[in-house]
Scaffold this motif. Structure first.
Motif, PDB file in Angstrom:
ATOM      1  N   ARG A 243       0.812  -1.223   0.000  1.00  0.00           N
ATOM      2  CA  ARG A 243       0.000   0.000   0.000  1.00  0.00           C
ATOM      3  C   ARG A 243       0.843   1.270   0.000  1.00  0.00           C
ATOM      4  NH1 ARG A 243      -5.556  -0.463  -0.444  1.00  0.00           N
ATOM      5  NH2 ARG A 243      -6.305  -2.286   0.635  1.00  0.00           N
ATOM      6  N   ASN A 244       2.136   1.126   0.211  1.00  0.00           N
ATOM      7  CA  ASN A 244       3.013   2.301   0.194  1.00  0.00           C
ATOM      8  C   ASN A 244       4.435   1.839  -0.133  1.00  0.00           C
ATOM      9  OD1 ASN A 244       4.329   1.504   2.704  1.00  0.00           O
ATOM     10  ND2 ASN A 244       2.520   2.281   3.777  1.00  0.00           N
ATOM     11  N   ILE A 245       5.322   2.790  -0.325  1.00  0.00           N
ATOM     12  CA  ILE A 245       6.703   2.479  -0.719  1.00  0.00           C
ATOM     13  C   ILE A 245       7.418   1.679   0.363  1.00  0.00           C
ATOM     14  CG2 ILE A 245       8.944   3.474  -1.344  1.00  0.00           C
ATOM     15  CD1 ILE A 245       6.839   3.788  -3.546  1.00  0.00           C
ATOM     16  N   THR A 246       7.176   1.995   1.624  1.00  0.00           N
ATOM     17  CA  THR A 246       7.808   1.241   2.718  1.00  0.00           C
ATOM     18  C   THR A 246       7.438  -0.232   2.616  1.00  0.00           C
ATOM     19  OG1 THR A 246       7.809   3.172   4.162  1.00  0.00           O
ATOM     20  CG2 THR A 246       7.975   1.021   5.238  1.00  0.00           C
TER      21      THR A 246
ATOM     22  N   ALA B  10     -14.554   9.144  -1.024  1.00  0.00           N
ATOM     23  CA  ALA B  10     -13.717  10.166  -1.676  1.00  0.00           C
ATOM     24  C   ALA B  10     -12.399  10.341  -0.920  1.00  0.00           C
ATOM     25  CB  ALA B  10     -14.469  11.490  -1.763  1.00  0.00           C
ATOM     26  N   ASN B  11     -12.456  10.290   0.402  1.00  0.00           N
ATOM     27  CA  ASN B  11     -11.224  10.400   1.202  1.00  0.00           C
ATOM     28  C   ASN B  11     -10.326   9.196   0.984  1.00  0.00           C
ATOM     29  OD1 ASN B  11      -9.657  11.877   3.240  1.00  0.00           O
ATOM     30  ND2 ASN B  11      -9.989  10.009   4.430  1.00  0.00           N
TER      31      ASN B  11
ATOM     32  N   TYR C  85      -5.456   6.907  -1.329  1.00  0.00           N
ATOM     33  CA  TYR C  85      -4.876   5.987  -2.322  1.00  0.00           C
ATOM     34  C   TYR C  85      -3.934   6.762  -3.259  1.00  0.00           C
ATOM     35  CZ  TYR C  85      -4.273   3.060  -6.377  1.00  0.00           C
ATOM     36  OH  TYR C  85      -3.709   2.350  -7.409  1.00  0.00           O
ATOM     37  N   ASN C  86      -4.422   7.877  -3.798  1.00  0.00           N
ATOM     38  CA  ASN C  86      -3.613   8.646  -4.752  1.00  0.00           C
ATOM     39  C   ASN C  86      -2.338   9.180  -4.120  1.00  0.00           C
ATOM     40  OD1 ASN C  86      -5.287   8.271  -7.004  1.00  0.00           O
ATOM     41  ND2 ASN C  86      -6.601   9.975  -6.391  1.00  0.00           N
ATOM     42  N   LYS C  87      -2.406   9.519  -2.838  1.00  0.00           N
ATOM     43  CA  LYS C  87      -1.228  10.068  -2.154  1.00  0.00           C
ATOM     44  C   LYS C  87      -0.239   8.985  -1.742  1.00  0.00           C
ATOM     45  CE  LYS C  87       0.159  12.782   1.834  1.00  0.00           C
ATOM     46  NZ  LYS C  87      -0.191  13.140   3.187  1.00  0.00           N
ATOM     47  N   GLU C  88      -0.735   7.862  -1.190  1.00  0.00           N
ATOM     48  CA  GLU C  88       0.148   6.869  -0.584  1.00  0.00           C
ATOM     49  C   GLU C  88       0.372   5.608  -1.420  1.00  0.00           C
ATOM     50  OE1 GLU C  88      -0.986   6.038   3.455  1.00  0.00           O
ATOM     51  OE2 GLU C  88      -1.388   8.157   3.851  1.00  0.00           O
TER      52      GLU C  88
ATOM     53  N   VAL D 183       3.406   3.494  -5.411  1.00  0.00           N
ATOM     54  CA  VAL D 183       3.935   2.128  -5.496  1.00  0.00           C
ATOM     55  C   VAL D 183       4.002   1.696  -6.964  1.00  0.00           C
ATOM     56  CG1 VAL D 183       3.543  -0.294  -4.884  1.00  0.00           C
ATOM     57  CG2 VAL D 183       3.139   1.507  -3.191  1.00  0.00           C
ATOM     58  N   PHE D 184       3.007   2.111  -7.751  1.00  0.00           N
ATOM     59  CA  PHE D 184       3.015   1.798  -9.178  1.00  0.00           C
ATOM     60  C   PHE D 184       4.277   2.363  -9.824  1.00  0.00           C
ATOM     61  CE2 PHE D 184       2.220   2.803 -13.587  1.00  0.00           C
ATOM     62  CZ  PHE D 184       1.742   1.597 -14.076  1.00  0.00           C
TER      63      PHE D 184
END
Length: 172
Positions: A71-74, A126-127, A132-135, A139-140
């Protein structure tokens, strides 16, 4: 689940892992629940440890389809390191490309059947898309820079989307 069945892979959904561990009061489930009950995000370490446990419980599978992870780079880096220790690697990441309006429509519809309160409130949805768009979207890019990511149109019938995914898996 259809992809896992077709390609003889183990489907690992982080949502399913959370629900299983919390329902069964495993040590990781109890820890995750302590954060969720306070309205906090579960730390990456807890999520990663649940995923590692599931992978380690299934040493003889032909591979894995991770659903909702990383879900994130980490988490992406932790997954890469964990798989490297096992002599494996991420073959690729496929991201379903769906317009926000369609996502909202689908989740509101799912909310009618699932009873999930977070799928019944357009503001919450929406939140979630914003988060998703921020975190998660980065990853993509993380895997795309390594030529291991592609987008697949996620609009249409389940069968059409499944066929598109299968055609992309062929090149991975």
């Amino acid at each position: 689940k259809k992809l896992a069945a077709k390609y003889n892979q183990l489907h690992i959904s982080t949502g399913d892992l959370f629900r299983f561990n919390m329902k069964n009061n495993t040590p990781l489930g109890i820890e995750a629940k302590s954060y969720i009950e306070k309205g906090n995000l579960v730390p990456d370490e807890v999520t990663i440890n649940m995923l590692k446990a599931k992978v380690n419980e299934n040493p003889d599978v032909g591979g894995y389809i991770f659903d909702g992870f990383p879900r994130n780079i980490t988490q992406a880096k932790a997954l890469d390191n964990f798989l490297k220790e096992k002599g494996q690697s991420v073959s690729g990441l496929l991201a379903l490309d769906v317009p926000d309006e369609e996502l909202i429509k689908r989740l509101l519809e799912r909310g009618k059947d699932s009873g999930r309160k977070d799928d019944q409130d357009e503001g919450i949805i929406a939140n979630r898309i914003k988060v998703y768009n921020k975190e998660t979207a980065p990853v993509f890019d993380f895997y795309k820079k390594q030529n291991r990511a592609d987008k697949v149109l996620g609009v249409g019938s389940i069968e059409n989307i499944f066929e598109r995914l299968c055609s992309m898996i062929f090149w991975m």
